[in-house]
Design an enzyme around this catalytic site. Structure first.
Site, PDB file in Angstrom:
ATOM      1  CG  HIS A   1       2.410  -6.932  -4.218  1.00  0.00           C
ATOM      2  ND1 HIS A   1       3.824  -7.409  -4.735  1.00  0.00           N
ATOM      3  CD2 HIS A   1       1.832  -6.515  -5.178  1.00  0.00           C
ATOM      4  CE1 HIS A   1       3.677  -7.161  -5.919  1.00  0.00           C
ATOM      5  NE2 HIS A   1       2.513  -6.862  -6.473  1.00  0.00           N
TER       6      HIS A   1
ATOM      7  CG  ASP B   1       7.939  -4.243  -2.147  1.00  0.00           C
ATOM      8  OD1 ASP B   1       9.001  -3.726  -1.685  1.00  0.00           O
ATOM      9  OD2 ASP B   1       8.259  -4.889  -3.252  1.00  0.00           O
TER      10      ASP B   1
END
Length: 106
Positions: free
Chosen positions: A75, A78
């Site tokens: 995450h 990203d």
């Protein structure tokens, strides 16, 4: 510092970078070029901080899996990649806004 806290710092800095990029674009839409540049500079600073953390994590991993890959780490990565792409696109869009503004004022 605990790995999870380091990863959260990465997410925070990447999020700041993306937010400043979008604020820069909003300022450009209002033809406030100094504010747009100020927000872009802040976006670059936040991205640099996030990138430093990423580099430290890569170094600590040593290419052999010392850093466990978790959903929060993915995450964070990203977020960083999206922030970097957002800033690059915003810079191009602001450039186009300025070009159009110059043409309109001729």
């Amino acid at each position: 510092m605990e790995l999870e806290n380091i990863i959260m710092e990465l997410i925070i800095h990447a999020g700041e970078s993306r937010s400043f990029s979008m604020e820069s674009l909003r300022a450009a839409r209002a033809y406030d070029w100094p504010l747009a540049e100020q927000h872009l500079a802040a976006a670059k600073t936040a991205a640099r901080e996030a990138h430093l953390i990423q580099t430290q994590l890569i170094g600590a991993d040593e290419g052999v899996g010392n850093i466990p890959v978790s959903l929060i780490l993915v995450h964070a990565q990203d977020h960083l990649m999206n922030a970097m792409l957002c800033r690059e696109l915003v810079e191009e869009i602001i450039y186009l806004h300025r070009e159009i503004s110059v043409l309109k004022n001729r």
